[in-house]
Write a protein that holds these residues in place. Structure first.
Motif, mmCIF file in Angstrom:
data_model
loop_
_atom_site.group_PDB
_atom_site.id
_atom_site.type_symbol
_atom_site.label_atom_id
_atom_site.label_comp_id
_atom_site.label_asym_id
_atom_site.label_seq_id
_atom_site.Cartn_x
_atom_site.Cartn_y
_atom_site.Cartn_z
ATOM 1 N N SER A 284 40.112 34.873 46.146
ATOM 2 C CA SER A 284 39.722 34.616 44.759
ATOM 3 C C SER A 284 40.453 33.373 44.260
ATOM 4 O O SER A 284 41.301 32.810 44.947
ATOM 5 N N GLY A 285 40.130 32.965 43.053
ATOM 6 C CA GLY A 285 40.800 31.805 42.476
ATOM 7 C C GLY A 285 39.989 31.189 41.370
ATOM 8 O O GLY A 285 39.352 31.894 40.587
ATOM 9 N N LYS A 286 39.979 29.853 41.321
ATOM 10 C CA LYS A 286 39.271 29.118 40.284
ATOM 11 C C LYS A 286 37.999 28.486 40.849
ATOM 12 O O LYS A 286 37.975 28.029 41.991
ATOM 13 N N MET A 287 36.962 28.485 40.030
ATOM 14 C CA MET A 287 35.718 27.811 40.385
ATOM 15 C C MET A 287 35.491 26.652 39.431
ATOM 16 O O MET A 287 35.658 26.802 38.213
ATOM 17 N N LEU A 288 35.120 25.497 39.967
ATOM 18 C CA LEU A 288 34.847 24.322 39.138
ATOM 19 C C LEU A 288 33.423 24.394 38.605
ATOM 20 O O LEU A 288 32.456 24.359 39.366
ATOM 21 N N SER A 289 33.305 24.490 37.290
ATOM 22 C CA SER A 289 31.992 24.552 36.647
ATOM 23 C C SER A 289 31.566 23.165 36.203
ATOM 24 O O SER A 289 32.378 22.382 35.698
ATOM 25 N N GLN A 290 30.294 22.866 36.368
ATOM 26 C CA GLN A 290 29.799 21.548 35.990
ATOM 27 C C GLN A 290 29.941 21.307 34.489
ATOM 28 O O GLN A 290 30.219 20.193 34.058
ATOM 29 N N ASN A 291 29.745 22.353 33.692
ATOM 30 C CA ASN A 291 29.677 22.178 32.245
ATOM 31 C C ASN A 291 30.722 22.992 31.486
ATOM 32 O O ASN A 291 31.323 23.925 32.037
ATOM 33 N N TYR A 292 30.892 22.627 30.229
ATOM 34 C CA TYR A 292 31.691 23.416 29.287
ATOM 35 C C TYR A 292 30.737 23.998 28.250
ATOM 36 O O TYR A 292 29.925 23.279 27.673
ATOM 37 N N GLY A 293 30.820 25.311 28.035
ATOM 38 C CA GLY A 293 30.042 25.947 26.981
ATOM 39 C C GLY A 293 28.589 26.201 27.285
ATOM 40 O O GLY A 293 27.863 26.757 26.452
ATOM 41 N N GLY A 294 28.096 25.829 28.458
ATOM 42 C CA GLY A 294 26.687 26.044 28.787
ATOM 43 C C GLY A 294 26.365 25.509 30.171
ATOM 44 O O GLY A 294 27.248 25.170 30.956
ATOM 45 N N GLU A 496 37.198 25.180 34.535
ATOM 46 C CA GLU A 496 37.580 26.130 35.579
ATOM 47 C C GLU A 496 37.369 27.563 35.102
ATOM 48 O O GLU A 496 37.867 27.953 34.051
ATOM 49 N N THR A 497 36.635 28.324 35.878
ATOM 50 C CA THR A 497 36.421 29.745 35.589
ATOM 51 C C THR A 497 36.985 30.574 36.740
ATOM 52 O O THR A 497 37.560 30.046 37.683
ATOM 53 N N GLU A 498 36.798 31.879 36.650
ATOM 54 C CA GLU A 498 37.338 32.785 37.686
ATOM 55 C C GLU A 498 36.255 33.107 38.718
ATOM 56 O O GLU A 498 35.069 33.153 38.402
ATOM 57 N N ASP A 511 44.861 33.824 47.851
ATOM 58 C CA ASP A 511 45.515 32.521 47.739
ATOM 59 C C ASP A 511 45.511 32.133 46.269
ATOM 60 O O ASP A 511 44.459 31.804 45.712
ATOM 61 N N PRO A 512 46.665 32.167 45.599
ATOM 62 C CA PRO A 512 46.708 31.898 44.153
ATOM 63 C C PRO A 512 46.306 30.483 43.769
ATOM 64 O O PRO A 512 45.981 30.226 42.604
ATOM 65 N N ASP A 513 46.291 29.555 44.717
ATOM 66 C CA ASP A 513 45.969 28.168 44.415
ATOM 67 C C ASP A 513 44.538 27.790 44.798
ATOM 68 O O ASP A 513 44.168 26.611 44.767
ATOM 69 N N GLN A 514 43.713 28.766 45.138
ATOM 70 C CA GLN A 514 42.370 28.478 45.622
ATOM 71 C C GLN A 514 41.479 27.933 44.509
ATOM 72 O O GLN A 514 41.381 28.499 43.433
ATOM 73 N N VAL A 515 40.823 26.813 44.780
ATOM 74 C CA VAL A 515 39.821 26.222 43.883
ATOM 75 C C VAL A 515 38.603 25.873 44.726
ATOM 76 O O VAL A 515 38.735 25.320 45.823
ATOM 77 N N THR A 516 37.431 26.178 44.226
ATOM 78 C CA THR A 516 36.213 25.900 44.987
ATOM 79 C C THR A 516 35.083 25.504 44.048
ATOM 80 O O THR A 516 35.240 25.517 42.824
ATOM 81 N N SER A 517 33.956 25.140 44.629
ATOM 82 C CA SER A 517 32.735 24.861 43.877
ATOM 83 C C SER A 517 31.683 25.891 44.258
ATOM 84 O O SER A 517 31.700 26.406 45.383
ATOM 85 N N PRO A 518 30.740 26.188 43.369
ATOM 86 C CA PRO A 518 29.766 27.254 43.648
ATOM 87 C C PRO A 518 28.865 26.987 44.847
ATOM 88 O O PRO A 518 28.387 27.938 45.469
#
Length: 599
Positions: A284-294, A496-498, A511-518
């Motif tokens: 688990s970790g953070k996912m990079l979202s293309q947008n903010y708020g929508g 960044e979302t969960e 991995d607490p530092d995990q970041v990915t894209s959808p």
């Protein structure tokens, strides 16, 4: 023509010109967060030429309406109402999503339930009454126009044809030879990577025109059947040991994120306690979202197709509405699982027409689509207008329990969708900071309920005899944070979302530092769960190893975020191969499909 008639027409012409200029100024005012100073400076100091060009386009549209109705009053009334509503919608979208109105957004005008919930019942009813009134006047005058004198009919039809052809020409704004585009290019500084800045620099009309008809991607210079064949031969399907196919559950949770990660906001309580209890036991970790708020549909597009929004032309703002419905086939996780014997179901506890999902889901390969009208479980929580996450999970459990075949189920939730104020009578969590803390408090309660529902769902899934894989993620942050809070945070923090992946029969390392894209979800899931990888997924894993997450203006390289893409030779090669394959599918000849690159 007598003197009185000449005076009358002269006054009407002057009023029309003034009205067009004021309407353009109004749109600019709404675009600039109701700043009169910025709007006036844009129009009469900084960008006067672009302001006048935009006014010209509005003038053509205005003439079209007047000539169509055969009435100056009816055309002016309808034009005024249309511009007022577009301006108001622009202001709201900028307020909640930090994003301007695009031409494709006009297709959302029929989503009455969502519009009512977003702006409130009162303003919605007033807007509807105004529109009905304007349409009534327009329709009545249109009927009367058939009885105009012959000479006026000739003038009217001439103006109608000329203005219509003018609008058609304007719609080809992005053609290289377009005269209007060339006129804009004299002074316009286009900023394609940031539509918000693009609209600010070129004006509302300039930005709007820039996002009219456009190709999905620029054709790579080396695109050919030979090049695609070489790529498909480079990556091969990875053979795995044959085992019983597991269920695969995708859950895209509306606006699910952790507000405690934001600067300028102090949270009381732990609304995501249940979520983290599970997340810290698995990948688990953070996912990079293309947008903010929508931008929900764009994140969904990336997750299901493993194609990246970053590779598209900036004007390709929403593939679900602008691109996918025009395609006959689009390789995706849905079509792949269906090909491997899965039953495929999409669930969205709302309207099927949102983002043309019904058409899109057919093209992606879903065999069944359940919405708010066809779901069995439709319970809501207190005053929340949306079907709850718990009810949606109950729907999934019914599907999993009712068949012996492996299932791929994709759920897009609605419980945590805006607006947030007044959803719940009792709030167990609170926030302190600048802005509307009541809305944030209700949002915290929302994600707490969502967190609990997910935890309960995972527990129920673990009791199933068939192995089940879960991918859960939040699509974007809610657009409820004040300008002050947003200013205190870096761009990445607002994108960044969960996310988590869960295997009901195996444990995956945390991995607490995990970041990915959808778009990496599917290849990652297949690799971790020991499922057979497609050549396409094999290529994506190679890219992820070098470039773990990216969207336009946000690139994670060597553990650091960069605003521009700068790749070494090896990574550049993989990135270009990915771009070529995406072009081949969305706009090319789909040579890679024939080469079984997605199987």
């Amino acid at each position: 023509m007598n003197i009185n008639a000449k005076v009358k027409y002269s006054i009407a012409a002057v009023l029309s010109i003034v009205g067009i200029l004021l309407s353009n100024l109004y749109l600019q005012w709404c675009q600039n967060n109701l700043s009169t100073d910025l709007a006036l400076k844009f129009a009469f100091s900084w960008h006067t030429e672009k302001f006048l060009l935009g006014s010209l386009v509005l003038g053509i549209f205005y003439l079209f309406l007047i000539s169509l109705a055969g009435s100056w009053i009816a055309g002016t009334t309808f034009y005024s109402v249309f511009v007022l509503l577009i301006g108001y919608a622009t202001y709201l979208k900028m307020l909640y999503r930090q994003e301007p109105i695009y031409p494709d957004d006009l297709k959302m005008v029929t989503q009455f339930d969502l519009l009512k919930e977003m702006i409130g019942t009162g303003p919605f009813v007033v807007a509807i009454l105004i529109v009905i009134g304007a349409l009534g006047i327009f329709g009545w005058q249109l009927y009367r126009s058939f009885y105009l004198p012959k000479k006026r009919q000739i003038v009217r039809l001439s103006v109608l044809v000329i203005s219509f052809l003018g609008l058609v020409y304007v719609s080809h704004f992005n053609d290289e030879a377009n005269i209007l585009r060339k006129a804009y290019n004299r002074t316009a500084l286009w900023i394609p990577y940031s539509q918000q800045m693009n609209y600010y620099n070129t004006g509302f009309m300039g930005g709007f025109l820039f996002n009219l008809r456009v190709e999905a991607m620029e054709k790579p210079e080396n695109y050919s059947k030979k090049t695609i064949t070489e790529i498909t031969e480079k990556y091969q399907p990875t053979k795995k040991e044959d085992t019983e196919a597991p269920n695969i559950i995708y859950i895209m949770s509306e606006s699910f994120s952790d507000p405690s990660h934001l600067n300028g906001l102090e949270i009381t309580g732990e609304p995501l306690k249940e979520y983290y209890a599970k997340a810290k036991q698995t990948y688990s970790g953070k996912m990079l979202s293309q947008n903010y708020g929508g931008g929900t549909a764009n994140i969904e597009f990336e997750a299901l197709t493993s194609f990246s929004m970053e590779l598209f032309n900036p004007q390709m703002t929403t593939p679900y509405t602008l691109l996918v419905p025009k395609m006959e086939q689009l390789p995706s996780l849905v079509s792949l699982t269906a090909q491997r014997g899965y039953e495929t179901t999409a669930i969205h506890p709302y309207d099927t027409s949102m983002y043309k999902r019904k058409d899109v889901y057919d093209i992606l390969g879903f065999q069944q689509f359940l919405d708010q009208d066809t779901m069995t479980h439709t319970d809501k929580m207190e005053k929340n207008p949306y079907i709850s996450d718990k009810a949606a999970y109950d729907e999934i459990m019914d599907i999993l329990a009712d068949t012996e075949n492996p299932q791929f189920v994709h759920l897009v939730t609605m419980q945590t969708h805006m607006p947030y104020g007044g959803k719940y009578k009792t709030l167990h969590y609170s926030a302190q900071g600048e802005g509307n803390m009541n809305s944030i408090g209700n949002y915290l309660q929302d994600i707490a309920y969502s967190s609990q529902a997910l935890s309960d769902f995972i527990h129920r899934v673990e009791q199933l005899p068939r192995r089940t894989l879960i991918v859960f993620w939040g699509d974007h942050l809610p657009g409820i944070y004040s300008d002050e809070i947003q200013a205190e945070n870096e761009q990445i923090a607002l994108h960044e979302t969960e996310f988590l992946m869960w295997d009901s029969q195996n444990k995956w390392a945390f991995d607490p530092d995990q970041v990915t894209s959808p778009f990496y979800f599917a290849p990652n899931l297949f690799e971790r769960s020991n499922l057979q990888l497609t050549p396409f997924y094999d290529m994506l894993l190679a890219l992820e190893n070098k470039l773990p997450a990216f969207e336009k203006g946000m690139y994670l390289q060597n553990g650091q975020w960069q605003s521009e893409l700068s790749l070494d030779k090896q990574t550049q090669e993989i990135y270009e191969e990915y771009r070529l394959i995406q072009y081949d599918i969305v706009q090319g000849e789909q040579y890679s499909v024939a080469k079984k690159f997605f199987e």
